[in-house]
Design a protein around this motif. Structure first.
Motif, PDB file in Angstrom:
ATOM      1  N   GLY A   1      -9.955   7.396  -2.842  1.00  0.00           N
ATOM      2  CA  GLY A   1      -9.865   8.361  -1.747  1.00  0.00           C
ATOM      3  C   GLY A   1     -10.500   9.695  -2.108  1.00  0.00           C
ATOM      4  O   GLY A   1     -10.757  10.522  -1.254  1.00  0.00           O
TER       5      GLY A   1
ATOM      6  N   GLY B   1       0.813  -1.221   0.000  1.00  0.00           N
ATOM      7  CA  GLY B   1       0.000   0.000   0.000  1.00  0.00           C
ATOM      8  C   GLY B   1       0.842   1.264   0.000  1.00  0.00           C
ATOM      9  O   GLY B   1       0.466   2.268  -0.611  1.00  0.00           O
TER      10      GLY B   1
ATOM     11  N   PHE C   1      -3.152   2.823   0.853  1.00  0.00           N
ATOM     12  CA  PHE C   1      -3.047   1.795   1.897  1.00  0.00           C
ATOM     13  C   PHE C   1      -4.232   0.844   1.846  1.00  0.00           C
ATOM     14  O   PHE C   1      -4.096  -0.368   1.995  1.00  0.00           O
ATOM     15  CB  PHE C   1      -2.950   2.444   3.285  1.00  0.00           C
ATOM     16  N   PHE C   2      -5.422   1.409   1.599  1.00  0.00           N
ATOM     17  CA  PHE C   2      -6.617   0.574   1.564  1.00  0.00           C
ATOM     18  C   PHE C   2      -6.516  -0.479   0.461  1.00  0.00           C
ATOM     19  O   PHE C   2      -6.743  -1.669   0.699  1.00  0.00           O
ATOM     20  CB  PHE C   2      -7.857   1.460   1.355  1.00  0.00           C
ATOM     21  N   ILE C   3      -6.148  -0.023  -0.757  1.00  0.00           N
ATOM     22  CA  ILE C   3      -6.074  -0.964  -1.894  1.00  0.00           C
ATOM     23  C   ILE C   3      -5.011  -2.031  -1.621  1.00  0.00           C
ATOM     24  O   ILE C   3      -5.217  -3.224  -1.874  1.00  0.00           O
ATOM     25  CB  ILE C   3      -5.759  -0.213  -3.207  1.00  0.00           C
TER      26      ILE C   3
ATOM     27  N   ILE D   1      -3.955  -3.226   1.230  1.00  0.00           N
ATOM     28  CA  ILE D   1      -4.388  -4.191   2.250  1.00  0.00           C
ATOM     29  C   ILE D   1      -5.508  -5.083   1.712  1.00  0.00           C
ATOM     30  O   ILE D   1      -5.499  -6.300   1.910  1.00  0.00           O
ATOM     31  CB  ILE D   1      -4.822  -3.447   3.547  1.00  0.00           C
ATOM     32  N   VAL D   2      -6.451  -4.485   0.974  1.00  0.00           N
ATOM     33  CA  VAL D   2      -7.539  -5.296   0.410  1.00  0.00           C
ATOM     34  C   VAL D   2      -6.954  -6.377  -0.489  1.00  0.00           C
ATOM     35  O   VAL D   2      -7.337  -7.555  -0.408  1.00  0.00           O
ATOM     36  CB  VAL D   2      -8.513  -4.412  -0.402  1.00  0.00           C
TER      37      VAL D   2
ATOM     38  N   PHE E   1      -4.797   7.457   1.922  1.00  0.00           N
ATOM     39  CA  PHE E   1      -5.738   6.502   2.478  1.00  0.00           C
ATOM     40  C   PHE E   1      -6.082   5.432   1.442  1.00  0.00           C
ATOM     41  O   PHE E   1      -6.043   4.230   1.724  1.00  0.00           O
ATOM     42  CB  PHE E   1      -6.997   7.263   2.937  1.00  0.00           C
ATOM     43  N   GLY E   2      -6.380   5.880   0.220  1.00  0.00           N
ATOM     44  CA  GLY E   2      -6.734   4.952  -0.856  1.00  0.00           C
ATOM     45  C   GLY E   2      -5.617   3.962  -1.131  1.00  0.00           C
ATOM     46  O   GLY E   2      -5.857   2.771  -1.309  1.00  0.00           O
TER      47      GLY E   2
ATOM     48  N   ALA F   1      -6.591   3.904  -6.437  1.00  0.00           N
ATOM     49  CA  ALA F   1      -6.435   4.392  -5.064  1.00  0.00           C
ATOM     50  C   ALA F   1      -6.781   5.867  -4.986  1.00  0.00           C
ATOM     51  O   ALA F   1      -7.459   6.313  -4.057  1.00  0.00           O
ATOM     52  CB  ALA F   1      -5.000   4.143  -4.592  1.00  0.00           C
TER      53      ALA F   1
END
Lengths: 292, 386
Positions: A233, A15, A246-248, A250-251, A243-244, A229
Motif C-alpha cells: 500500500g 485481510g 485487505f488486498f493480500i 483476498i488475493v 488497503f494492502g 501489505a
C-alpha cells in the motif's frame, strides 16, 4: 458465484487481521524509518494476554480486547525505550538487527513461560452463523470485520484531527524541525509505538478467538504478510496499509480457491516483488525526489 | 518493569539449563544425552519428548534404587546447525548414548558426528524415509552403525492408511490436504497417493497448507463442492485440529483420516469433541485397551506433569528405556558395547514390542485408531499390501 462470494468473505476476514498488523508497521516506519520486525510478536503477545484474560480471569470479549490493547501498548513503548531509543542515531541496519533480536527474545521468552504448545482459545463469541444467499457468514467474521473498521476509523481520527496526530505527522516529515517547533519528539514516538502495538494486540485477540488457537510462533507468518501489505500500500501511509491488508488477504484466498493452495504464499511474494519494481513507493505512495 | 522481570526470569532459567550441560569429561558415570528441540519451530514435539525421557530416567532410577542414570539436556533450537554443535558437545560430555532429536531434519544433522564417535543415538520420532542411512535418497546405501529409531517410516504408515481407507472405509475417491513444509507430511502424501492408486482409488485433489497456518477456509471452501469419500490430512495436530474444526463447521462431514501427527490431546482442544467423529489415524501408540505397562506410564506421567501424555512423550519414554535396557544388558557404560546389544535387542515397550531390521528401523505393526467425540474408541492393526 456463491463460492466466489464465500471466498471474498473468507478473504475479508483474513485481510482484516493483516490490515490491523500492517498499520503498526506502517506507523512506526513512517515516524522513525524503522521496520519493526518484532511487531508480529507483539501481535502474538496480544493473543496471549487475551487468552489469559478469558481463560484464567474469566473475562468477556470486550474487556479482554481492551486489556490486551493496553498491555501491548505498554510493551510496545517499553521495547521502544529499551531497544530502539538508544539506537535512534545509529545506522538503520543496527536498528533493524535489534528489531530481529527483540523478535527472537519475545518468541523464546513466551515459549519458556507459556510453554511451546498451542493453547485453545475459549469460544467467547458463540458459533452463530448467517446464511446470506448461500454464503455462510459467521458472527465471528462480522465482529472481526466491524472491530477492524472501527479501529481504523478511530486511528484515522487520531492521526488527522488530534494534537498528538498532528505531532506524529510533523515528526514523520522532519523530526528536527518538529522539535524546533516545540513538538516533544520522544513522547510522539512513544505514542506511535503505543498505538501501533495496541492495534497489533487487538488483532491478536481477534485471531485467537476466530481460529481458537494461540501459540508462541503465531506472529511469524502474519507479521511478514502484514509487512508485505504495508509495502504494497505504500509504507508509511496509513490508508495504504488498510488497503494492502485487505488486498493480500483476498488475493491469498482467491489463489487458494481458484489456483493451487501450494502457491498462495509464492503469489503474495511475487506481488511484492512486482510492486517494488514497478512502483517502489507502494500503490498509494508518491515518488518523492530527495533533494541533495 | 514487566519486561525486566521477564528478562531476569528467562536469564535465570537459561543459566539453570546451561549448568546441567557442564558435566565431567568422558569415561565415568551413566550420562544420557537428551538432544531435543526445546525452542524454535518444532519445540512442541521436543518438549513433549523431553518430558517422556526424563520420566523414563526417573522411573528407572527408582527401580534400581540408586541415582545411576543422569540426563544431560540440550536445546538444539529446532536448527540443524545447532544440532551439529550440540552433538559435538555431547561427545565431549562422555554420554553413554543420545536420545533425540524429535524431527528427521535435526536427527540427520547429528548422525555424522555421533556415529563418527561411535555413540548410539536413538530417535523417538525421526520418521523420514531412509533417514538412518548415509544417503537417504538411496535405499541401498550404508546404514549408520550407531543410529537407531523406534518409529516406523512415513512410507509404511501412509501406505497403511491408504489400505485402510480403501478396504475398510470403502473410500474410492480421496482429497489430500497436507502440510507442504515438513518432510513428514510430504512422505505421507507420497506414500498414501502411491498405495491408493495401486489399489485402484482416485486422489481427486491434493491441496497444501503451510505449518502454523490458522486459516483454512479458502481451501476448504474449494474442497467442499468436490465429490469424494474421505479427507486425508498428513500433518501435525496443531493444524489438523483447526482443519477438522473448520471443515466440520463448513459442513464437510466425510471421514477425516490422518497419520500419527494427530495423536495429541491438543487435537481435541483445538477441534472440539463434536468435530472429532468419524476420524481415523495411523499410530503406533494407543490408549485403547492399554496394557499394564502403558497404564503405569500414563499414571506416572499424569502424576509428574499433571496432563495426559501424547504419542511423542510415549515414544521418547520407550527410546530412553531402550537405551538404559541395552546399557543394563551390556553391563557396561561403554557406547560400543551398548551399540552391539541394541542391534539384536528384543524390546518390549509401551508403543509395541519390536526388534530392528537391517536399517535399524523397528518392525512393528501400524494401528488405525478411530475417534468418537474426540475419544479413542477402537484400534485395529493394518498392514499395507505391498
Amino acid at each position: 458465484m456463491v463460492q466466489f462470494l464465500q471466498q471474498i468473505v473468507n478473504g475479508l476476514s483474513l485481510g482484516s487481521i493483516y490490515a490491523l498488523i500492517a498499520l503498526g508497521y506502517t506507523m512506526v516506519y513512517g515516524i522513525i524509518k524503522l521496520i519493526n520486525f518484532a511487531h508480529g510478536d507483539i501481535y502474538m503477545l496480544g493473543a496471549y494476554v487475551g487468552f489469559i484474560c478469558t481463560v484464567q480471569l474469566g473475562l468477556g470479549f470486550f474487556p479482554a480486547l481492551i486489556i490486551a490493547m493496553v498491555t501491548c501498548a505498554i510493551i510496545g513503548v517499553v521495547i521502544e525505550k529499551i531497544a530502539y531509543k538508544p539506537l535512534r542515531n545509529a545506522t538503520r541496519i543496527a536498528a533493524l538487527i535489534t528489531a530481529i533480536g527483540v523478535s527472537y527474545f519475545l518468541e523464546a521468552s513466551t515459549q519458556k513461560i507459556m510453554g511451546t504448545s498451542a493453547h485453545s482459545f475459549p469460544d467467547v463469541l458463540g458459533t452463530q452463523t448467517f446464511n446470506v444467499l448461500g454464503v455462510v457468514i459467521s458472527m465471528k467474521q462480522i465482529i472481526i470485520f466491524v472491530v477492524t473498521i472501527l479501529l481504523m476509523l478511530l486511528l484515522q481520527y487520531v492521526v488527522q484531527k488530534t494534537k498528538i496526530g498532528r505531532a506524529m505527522r510533523a515528526v514523520s516529515v522532519d523530526a528536527d524541525a518538529a522539535q524546533l517547533m516545540g513538538v516533544n519528539v520522544n513522547a510522539t514516538i512513544s505514542y506511535t509505538f503505543a498505538i501501533g502495538s495496541a492495534l497489533a494486540g487487538a488483532a491478536g485477540v481477534l485471531v485467537g478467538i476466530y481460529y481458537n488457537t494461540v501459540s508462541p510462533l503465531m506472529g511469524l507468518v502474519p507479521g511478514i504478510k502484514a509487512f508485505i501489505a504495508a509495502v504494497f500500500g505504500g509504507i508509511g501511509i496509513i490508508p495504504g496499509a488498510m488497503f494492502g491488508g485487505f488486498f493480500i488477504g483476498i488475493v491469498e484466498t482467491l489463489v487458494t480457491g481458484y489456483g493451487s493452495s501450494l502457491y498462495k504464499d509464492a503469489v503474495v511474494y511475487i506481488i511484492l516483488i512486482i510492486i517494488l519494481i514497478v512502483k517502489p513507493a507502494g500503490l498509494l505512495g508518491k515518488n518523492v525526489k530527495e533533494k541533495v | 518493569m514487566k519486561k525486566l522481570v521477564i528478562a531476569l526470569f528467562v536469564f535465570a532459567m537459561l543459566a539453570g539449563c546451561s549448568s546441567n550441560g557442564g558435566g565431567n569429561p568422558a569415561g565415568d558415570g551413566y550420562k544420557i544425552g537428551l538432544h531435543y528441540e526445546l525452542t524454535g519451530e518444532v519445540a512442541d514435539y521436543g518438549n513433549a519428548e523431553l518430558e517422556g525421557s526424563k520420566l523414563a530416567i526417573k522411573l528407572m532410577n527408582q527401580k534400581l534404587g540408586e541415582d545411576k542414570y543422569e540426563s544431560v539436556e540440550y536445546d538444539n533450537t529446532s536448527s540443524t546447525t545447532e544440532a551439529v554443535t550440540i552433538s559435538t558437545k555431547l561427545v565431549q560430555d562422555g554420554v553413554i548414548g543420545v536420545v533425540g532429536p524429535a524431527t528427521s531434519g535435526a536427527s540427520a544433522a547429528t548422525y555424522q558426528v555421533l556415529d563418527g564417535a561411535g555413540i548410539p543415538v536413538i530417535s523417538p520420532s525421526a520418521t523420514a524415509n531412509n533417514v538412518t542411512q548415509k544417503n537417504p535418497d538411496d535405499e541401498n546405501s550404508e546404514v549408520y552403525n550407531s543410529v537407531f529409531r523406534i518409529c516406523f517410516e512415513d512410507s509404511y504408515q501412509g501406505a497403511a492408511m491408504a489400505q485402510f481407507a480403501y478396504d475398510t472405509l470403502n473410500a474410492k475417491r480421496v482429497v489430500i490436504y497436507g502440510d507442504s513444509t515438513t518432510d513428514y507430511a510430504k512422505g505421507l502424501t507420497q506414500a498414501f497417493t502411491d498405495q491408493f492408486h495401486k489399489l485402484g482409488g482416485t486422489v481427486v485433489a491434493t491441496e497444501y497448507y503451510v505449518a502454523k497456518d490458522t486459516d483454512f477456509n479458502g481451501t476448504l471452501t474449494k474442497i467442499k463442492d468436490m465429490t469424494y469419500d474421505a479427507l486425508y490430512i498428513p500433518g501435525y495436530y496443531n493444524e489438523a485440529g483447526l482443519i477438522a474444526k473448520q471443515a466440520r463447521a463448513m459442513g464437510i462431514d466425510c471421514p477425516i483420516i490422518g497419520g500419527d501427527g494427530f495423536d495429541s490431546t491438543t487435537l481435541v482442544d483445538l477441534a472440539g469433541a463434536t468435530a472429532l467423529n468419524d476420524v481415523y489415524f495411523t499410530t503406533a501408540y494407543t490408549t485403547v485397551g492399554a496394557s499394564d505397562a502403558l497404564q503405569a506410564f500414563i499414571d506416572a506421567y499424569k502424576a509428574e506433569y499433571n496432563k495426559e501424555p501424547g504419542m511423542f512423550a510415549a515414544l521418547a519414554f520407550d527410546a530412553t528405556n531402550l537405551l538404559m535396557e541395552a546399557c543394563e544388558k551390556a553391563g557396561s557404560n561403554n557406547p560400543a558395547d551398548i551399540q552391539k546389544v541394541l542391534v539384536d535387542i528384543e524390546f518390549d515397550g509401551i508403543t509395541g514390542s519390536f526388534s530392528f531390521d537391517a536399517t535399524h528401523t523397528p518392525i512393528k505393526s501400524v494401528l488405525v485408531v478411530e475417534l468418537v467425540d474426540g475419544v479413542q474408541a477402537s484400534a485395529v492393526s493394518v498392514s499395507p499390501k505391498m
